[in-house]
Design a protein around this motif. Structure first.
Motif, PDB file in Angstrom:
ATOM      1  N   ILE A  22      10.829   9.596  -4.503  1.00 43.15           N
ATOM      2  CA  ILE A  22      11.530  10.878  -4.359  1.00 43.15           C
ATOM      3  C   ILE A  22      11.135  11.599  -3.061  1.00 43.15           C
ATOM      4  O   ILE A  22       9.945  11.745  -2.780  1.00 43.15           O
ATOM      5  CB  ILE A  22      11.185  11.769  -5.577  1.00 43.15           C
ATOM      6  CG1 ILE A  22      11.680  11.105  -6.873  1.00 43.15           C
ATOM      7  CG2 ILE A  22      11.761  13.175  -5.402  1.00 43.15           C
ATOM      8  CD1 ILE A  22      11.065  11.671  -8.148  1.00 43.15           C
ATOM      9  N   LEU A  23      12.120  12.070  -2.301  1.00 40.56           N
ATOM     10  CA  LEU A  23      11.828  12.797  -1.058  1.00 40.56           C
ATOM     11  C   LEU A  23      12.101  14.300  -1.158  1.00 40.56           C
ATOM     12  O   LEU A  23      11.418  15.096  -0.528  1.00 40.56           O
ATOM     13  CB  LEU A  23      12.654  12.263   0.119  1.00 40.56           C
ATOM     14  CG  LEU A  23      12.483  10.824   0.581  1.00 40.56           C
ATOM     15  CD1 LEU A  23      13.136  10.644   1.947  1.00 40.56           C
ATOM     16  CD2 LEU A  23      11.044  10.399   0.656  1.00 40.56           C
ATOM     17  N   ILE A  24      13.164  14.660  -1.874  1.00 44.55           N
ATOM     18  CA  ILE A  24      13.495  16.085  -1.966  1.00 44.55           C
ATOM     19  C   ILE A  24      13.604  16.447  -3.448  1.00 44.55           C
ATOM     20  O   ILE A  24      14.316  15.777  -4.206  1.00 44.55           O
ATOM     21  CB  ILE A  24      14.809  16.409  -1.224  1.00 44.55           C
ATOM     22  CG1 ILE A  24      14.680  15.988   0.255  1.00 44.55           C
ATOM     23  CG2 ILE A  24      15.146  17.896  -1.324  1.00 44.55           C
ATOM     24  CD1 ILE A  24      15.900  16.273   1.102  1.00 44.55           C
ATOM     25  N   THR A  25      12.887  17.491  -3.855  1.00 48.56           N
ATOM     26  CA  THR A  25      12.782  17.832  -5.278  1.00 48.56           C
ATOM     27  C   THR A  25      12.065  19.168  -5.441  1.00 48.56           C
ATOM     28  O   THR A  25      11.249  19.526  -4.593  1.00 48.56           O
ATOM     29  CB  THR A  25      11.963  16.750  -6.017  1.00 48.56           C
ATOM     30  OG1 THR A  25      11.804  17.124  -7.394  1.00 48.56           O
ATOM     31  CG2 THR A  25      10.551  16.592  -5.435  1.00 48.56           C
ATOM     32  N   PRO A  26      12.329  19.869  -6.521  1.00 45.07           N
ATOM     33  CA  PRO A  26      11.424  20.977  -6.821  1.00 45.07           C
ATOM     34  C   PRO A  26      10.095  20.418  -7.346  1.00 45.07           C
ATOM     35  O   PRO A  26      10.077  19.330  -7.914  1.00 45.07           O
ATOM     36  CB  PRO A  26      12.137  21.731  -7.948  1.00 45.07           C
ATOM     37  CG  PRO A  26      13.424  21.035  -8.199  1.00 45.07           C
ATOM     38  CD  PRO A  26      13.416  19.723  -7.499  1.00 45.07           C
ATOM     39  N   TYR A  68       3.041   6.048  -2.587  1.00 50.79           N
ATOM     40  CA  TYR A  68       4.128   7.027  -2.628  1.00 50.79           C
ATOM     41  C   TYR A  68       4.672   7.220  -4.045  1.00 50.79           C
ATOM     42  O   TYR A  68       4.901   8.349  -4.482  1.00 50.79           O
ATOM     43  CB  TYR A  68       5.249   6.658  -1.634  1.00 50.79           C
ATOM     44  CG  TYR A  68       6.086   7.874  -1.370  1.00 50.79           C
ATOM     45  CD1 TYR A  68       5.561   8.940  -0.633  1.00 50.79           C
ATOM     46  CD2 TYR A  68       7.360   8.020  -1.929  1.00 50.79           C
ATOM     47  CE1 TYR A  68       6.281  10.108  -0.451  1.00 50.79           C
ATOM     48  CE2 TYR A  68       8.085   9.176  -1.744  1.00 50.79           C
ATOM     49  CZ  TYR A  68       7.538  10.219  -1.003  1.00 50.79           C
ATOM     50  OH  TYR A  68       8.251  11.386  -0.841  1.00 50.79           O
ATOM     51  N   THR A  69       4.849   6.114  -4.788  1.00 54.71           N
ATOM     52  CA  THR A  69       5.364   6.270  -6.157  1.00 54.71           C
ATOM     53  C   THR A  69       4.309   6.923  -7.057  1.00 54.71           C
ATOM     54  O   THR A  69       4.643   7.733  -7.910  1.00 54.71           O
ATOM     55  CB  THR A  69       5.798   4.931  -6.774  1.00 54.71           C
ATOM     56  OG1 THR A  69       4.709   4.025  -6.711  1.00 54.71           O
ATOM     57  CG2 THR A  69       6.976   4.340  -6.055  1.00 54.71           C
ATOM     58  N   ALA A  70       3.039   6.579  -6.840  1.00 57.54           N
ATOM     59  CA  ALA A  70       1.985   7.139  -7.692  1.00 57.54           C
ATOM     60  C   ALA A  70       1.886   8.655  -7.509  1.00 57.54           C
ATOM     61  O   ALA A  70       1.841   9.412  -8.478  1.00 57.54           O
ATOM     62  CB  ALA A  70       0.640   6.477  -7.381  1.00 57.54           C
ATOM     63  N   LEU A  71       1.892   9.102  -6.263  1.00 52.06           N
ATOM     64  CA  LEU A  71       1.713  10.534  -6.011  1.00 52.06           C
ATOM     65  C   LEU A  71       2.946  11.358  -6.411  1.00 52.06           C
ATOM     66  O   LEU A  71       2.821  12.423  -7.016  1.00 52.06           O
ATOM     67  CB  LEU A  71       1.375  10.780  -4.535  1.00 52.06           C
ATOM     68  CG  LEU A  71       0.994  12.231  -4.246  1.00 52.06           C
ATOM     69  CD1 LEU A  71      -0.368  12.565  -4.852  1.00 52.06           C
ATOM     70  CD2 LEU A  71       0.996  12.525  -2.747  1.00 52.06           C
ATOM     71  N   THR A  72       4.132  10.856  -6.087  1.00 50.77           N
ATOM     72  CA  THR A  72       5.338  11.600  -6.462  1.00 50.77           C
ATOM     73  C   THR A  72       5.427  11.683  -7.988  1.00 50.77           C
ATOM     74  O   THR A  72       5.748  12.738  -8.543  1.00 50.77           O
ATOM     75  CB  THR A  72       6.619  10.954  -5.886  1.00 50.77           C
ATOM     76  OG1 THR A  72       6.594   9.540  -6.141  1.00 50.77           O
ATOM     77  CG2 THR A  72       6.725  11.193  -4.386  1.00 50.77           C
ATOM     78  N   SER A 102      10.128   2.393  -9.682  1.00 48.46           N
ATOM     79  CA  SER A 102       9.181   3.424  -9.236  1.00 48.46           C
ATOM     80  C   SER A 102       8.721   4.345 -10.353  1.00 48.46           C
ATOM     81  O   SER A 102       7.571   4.769 -10.354  1.00 48.46           O
ATOM     82  CB  SER A 102       9.809   4.255  -8.114  1.00 48.46           C
ATOM     83  OG  SER A 102      10.171   3.415  -7.030  1.00 48.46           O
ATOM     84  N   TYR A 103       9.614   4.677 -11.298  1.00 47.65           N
ATOM     85  CA  TYR A 103       9.249   5.693 -12.278  1.00 47.65           C
ATOM     86  C   TYR A 103       9.237   5.213 -13.730  1.00 47.65           C
ATOM     87  O   TYR A 103       9.078   6.017 -14.636  1.00 47.65           O
ATOM     88  CB  TYR A 103      10.105   6.961 -12.071  1.00 47.65           C
ATOM     89  CG  TYR A 103       9.859   7.507 -10.669  1.00 47.65           C
ATOM     90  CD1 TYR A 103       8.608   8.041 -10.326  1.00 47.65           C
ATOM     91  CD2 TYR A 103      10.820   7.397  -9.668  1.00 47.65           C
ATOM     92  CE1 TYR A 103       8.340   8.479  -9.032  1.00 47.65           C
ATOM     93  CE2 TYR A 103      10.564   7.837  -8.372  1.00 47.65           C
ATOM     94  CZ  TYR A 103       9.322   8.376  -8.069  1.00 47.65           C
ATOM     95  OH  TYR A 103       9.052   8.795  -6.788  1.00 47.65           O
ATOM     96  N   ILE A 104       9.398   3.892 -13.944  1.00 40.38           N
ATOM     97  CA  ILE A 104       9.037   3.334 -15.252  1.00 40.38           C
ATOM     98  C   ILE A 104       7.790   2.483 -15.073  1.00 40.38           C
ATOM     99  O   ILE A 104       6.858   2.568 -15.859  1.00 40.38           O
ATOM    100  CB  ILE A 104      10.170   2.473 -15.880  1.00 40.38           C
ATOM    101  CG1 ILE A 104      11.434   3.300 -16.101  1.00 40.38           C
ATOM    102  CG2 ILE A 104       9.699   1.855 -17.212  1.00 40.38           C
ATOM    103  CD1 ILE A 104      12.625   2.506 -16.639  1.00 40.38           C
ATOM    104  N   GLY A 128       0.805  -1.227   0.000  1.00 34.69           N
ATOM    105  CA  GLY A 128       0.000   0.000   0.000  1.00 34.69           C
ATOM    106  C   GLY A 128       0.833   1.269   0.000  1.00 34.69           C
ATOM    107  O   GLY A 128       0.649   2.155  -0.843  1.00 34.69           O
ATOM    108  N   GLY A 129       1.751   1.371   0.948  1.00 35.48           N
ATOM    109  CA  GLY A 129       2.533   2.590   1.100  1.00 35.48           C
ATOM    110  C   GLY A 129       3.414   2.859  -0.105  1.00 35.48           C
ATOM    111  O   GLY A 129       3.455   3.979  -0.636  1.00 35.48           O
ATOM    112  N   TYR A 130       4.116   1.856  -0.565  1.00 32.53           N
ATOM    113  CA  TYR A 130       5.005   2.028  -1.721  1.00 32.53           C
ATOM    114  C   TYR A 130       4.220   2.495  -2.934  1.00 32.53           C
ATOM    115  O   TYR A 130       4.613   3.433  -3.634  1.00 32.53           O
ATOM    116  CB  TYR A 130       5.748   0.719  -2.028  1.00 32.53           C
ATOM    117  CG  TYR A 130       6.531   0.797  -3.331  1.00 32.53           C
ATOM    118  CD1 TYR A 130       7.795   1.392  -3.362  1.00 32.53           C
ATOM    119  CD2 TYR A 130       5.991   0.331  -4.526  1.00 32.53           C
ATOM    120  CE1 TYR A 130       8.498   1.504  -4.553  1.00 32.53           C
ATOM    121  CE2 TYR A 130       6.681   0.446  -5.728  1.00 32.53           C
ATOM    122  CZ  TYR A 130       7.939   1.034  -5.731  1.00 32.53           C
ATOM    123  OH  TYR A 130       8.632   1.158  -6.913  1.00 32.53           O
TER     124      TYR A 130
END
Ligand code: 7RM
Length: 662
Positions: A435-439, A298-302, A328-330, A293-295
């Motif tokens: 991703i935790l820190i990003t513009p 988190y990947t979907a929203l980021t 996470s991002y592919i 659930g958490g993973y």
């Protein structure tokens, strides 16, 4: 106490780029004020924020009872307790009867450029369901571990989603890792099956994946089946198949007794989704465990907010799925949003350095995500390559994996970003899931070399050695004070979480310490400085110096070895190794080649030493500890400043090493 690396603070970069009106218009979060308000709410009512996000972004078969339980001292964290969901359902079933049913889910671009394949949401759903039934037929059940060792072909994503559909735990091993590395990982998690391909194509090179699997599984009694996808772009490639153990993917998936529907297994939020091995400063790579659930949330929203993904967008992340960035991002972030994701099999410079830009033009890529090392290697090839292609579809550019130097950032901004696109420099790790820190493009002004601000819900801080907060521009250790849904849940095989506690939660008890140093400037922007431990970052890939050293000493001629990183123009960091040989062995050039090759065989090509120096002894303290600081300074050519050498057991070894410096 050894001096830490990466603690010098460099602060001469002052340029700031604000998002233009086009960027703002398409953005989910449209101004800095909006970000600040969202951020404030996300930390003040952290559970309320994540509950709302979980409600809006995922399909739940059964809703959770409680959002979060955690204790960073034990440590553990659990999200969406007693919630039930299925990752493949969220990535596929949600879309197959909607407007997205004929939308491209995966666009696959082969190594050769003239062969490509598109799978719509419905086609992907069909393939995944059938493949999930193949897994079941071969005895795979919920909780079983399945190793995936494949090239970047669609079957890799299908295999991951197929595992997720039935609740099997996948562990993807990058196809560039050696047979021995594969064996170690299979043995660590006790995998029951390996999914592979006959070979992998990377530029002009071929990797004999199936042959590597054969060698590995000889000593892996837990493996009952090997499924082999056929890479069809080269004919005449012979593959040995062991009867009753090895099966061809195409035979299995088309078999008459395989049904096209597979009921998704409703998983608990905290049931494991996958294991991904990553290097640390000690010992062998550890199996980072992520849950369902958490993973996924988190990947979907980021993915959605950082790349501003909207209905017609085409996302291209150049990573290999063998790393967390690809997971996470592919795969998971894009598919959970019903987005179109490009999977690229080749390398940036084959058949020529225009490869990425050709793909951008061919598919009309809107978000492009790559590593600083790729940018630097393309920079070297000049500007003519991208001028041949139409890059006007691009909307957001991203980087990940290592600090980006301002020159590379500016080159990316000018030549690919046409001086107007936002660049998101995203800081995160295998252990953070996303991703935790990003513009956030549209809301946060960017600066060359800064990862800028925490994503909503993330509470980072910079601490000094004594645990007190560092002031603006002071520099110190990066920590995260509160859990987020994508955080590492454990390492495989350590149910008491001792390893997680020791590695991430002991330097500053009660806080997550990722192993990086950073500073925050007077605007509150984060600048990541690099690892402070014995992990080096080669082309955005993590390698533990301990792994390289143990590979070297496993060679019969080697007595001792020390590995350190040094600044490298393209790779970010290169690998410099110091080796002492056994008494009766002579340190010849032939042996040097053999040792470099030995490391490639034990770990894989990414760990290939750039420089190998023979030495008659290594600098050690009187208690026998290797003084890496001295070796790091020698490796970077900083010999004026070796620091305090008075604690060395034998100061003369340093003079000798200086004479043989490469
Ligand atoms: C995603 C990934 C993690 C390590 C991490 C850092 C470094 C990653 C950035 C970065 C500076 C960045 N996972 N790192 N992103 N350093 N700026 N934007 O790379 O587990 O393989 O590596 O990579 O040191 O701790 S990873």
């Amino acid at each position: 106490m050894e001096e830490m690396k990466n603690i010098e603070v460099l602060m001469d970069e002052k340029r700031v780029f604000s998002p233009g009106p086009d960027v703002v218009e398409r953005a989910y979060i449209k101004s800095f004020a909006e970000y600040e308000e969202l951020y404030k709410r996300s930390v003040e009512d952290n559970e309320g924020f994540w509950a709302e996000m979980a409600e809006n972004n995922l399909h739940w078969f059964k809703k959770w009872d409680k959002v979060l339980e955690y204790d960073f001292h034990k440590p553990y964290s659990k999200w969406f307790i007693n919630g039930k969901l299925n990752v493949s359902y969220n990535c596929l079933d949600r879309f197959i009867n909607s407007d997205k049913r004929n939308k491209a889910a995966i666009i696959w671009e082969s190594n050769y450029g003239y062969i490509s394949r598109t799978l719509t949401y419905r086609q992907l759903y069909h393939e995944v369901s059938r493949f999930a039934n193949v897994l079941k037929k071969h005895g795979i059940k919920k909780g079983d571990r399945v190793m995936i060792y494949m090239p970047m072909i669609p079957e890799l994503s299908i295999a991951m989603l197929g595992c997720a559909r039935i609740g099997a735990i996948h562990s993807v091993v990058f196809g560039g890792f050696s047979s021995q590395s594969l064996k170690d990982r299979i043995q660590d998690c006790g995998a029951k099956m390996v999914i592979t391909a006959d070979y992998g194509a990377r530029g002009r090179k071929f990797v004999p994946l199936k042959a590597n699997v054969d060698e590995a599984v000889e000593v892996c009694p837990t493996v009952e089946r090997v499924l082999v996808a056929k890479v069809q772009t080269v004919t005449g490639y012979r593959t040995a198949m062991t009867p009753d153990r090895d099966f061809w993917w195409h035979d299995e998936i088309t078999a008459d007794d395989i049904e096209s529907y597979c009921e998704p297994e409703w998983m608990d939020s905290e049931d494991p989704l996958f294991i991904l091995y990553t290097s640390g400063s000690t010992g062998k790579p550890k199996g980072v465990l992520h849950t369902t659930g958490g993973y996924l949330l988190y990947t979907a929203l980021t993915f959605k907010w950082i790349f501003n993904n909207k209905e017609d967008d085409i996302h291209f992340c150049t990573a290999d799925i063998g790393w967390i960035t690809g997971h996470s991002y592919i795969v998971y972030g894009p598919l959970c949003n019903g987005a179109t994701t490009v999977m690229f099999e080749g390398i940036p410079t084959f058949p020529n350095p225009g490869r990425f830009w050709k793909i951008v033009e061919k598919y009309g890529i809107t978000s492009f995500y790559t590593a600083p090392t790729a940018i630097r290697s393309l920079m070297r090839e000049g500007e003519s390559w991208m001028k041949k292609y139409d890059l006007s579809s691009l909307r957001v550019l991203g980087t990940v994996g290592e600090p980006i130097n301002p020159e590379a950032w500016m080159w990316y901004h000018k030549n690919i970003g046409q001086e107007k696109l936002p660049i998101v420099d995203t800081w995160w790790q295998t252990e953070t899931g996303g991703i935790l820190i990003t513009p956030l493009p549209g809301a946060i002004p960017t600066k060359p070399g800064s990862a800028c601000k925490p994503f909503p819900g993330i509470s980072p801080a910079i601490l000094k050695e004594d645990g007190t907060p560092a002031g603006p521009d002071e520099g110190g250790y990066l920590v995260i004070k509160k859990p987020w849904p994508g955080i590492i849940r454990g390492t495989y095989g350590d149910s008491e979480n001792k390893r997680v506690k020791e590695v991430y939660f002991s330097k500053f008890p009660g806080m997550y310490f990722p192993g990086d140093s950073a500073r925050v400037d007077s605007d509150g922007d984060f600048w990541i400085m690099g690892r402070v431990d014995d992990v080096i970052n080669i082309s955005g890939h993590r390698i533990g110096t301990a792994e390289v050293e143990s590979a070297l000493v496993s060679h019969p001629s080697v007595s001792e070895a020390a590995a350190v990183g040094f600044p490298h123009d393209i790779k970010g960091e290169g690998l410099y190794v110091f080796v002492t040989v056994k008494g009766d062995v002579s340190p010849t050039d032939a042996l040097k080649k053999e040792l470099i090759n030995h490391v490639r065989e034990v770990i894989g090509a990414i760990a290939s030493p750039d420089k190998l120096q023979f030495a008659s002894g290594l600098p050690k303290t009187r208690s026998g500890k290797i003084m890496r600081r001295i070796l790091r300074n020698i490796a970077k050519g900083d010999v004026e400043n070796l620091g305090d050498t008075t604690t060395l057991a034998d100061p003369f070894v340093v003079d000798e090493i200086l004479k043989g410096m490469l």
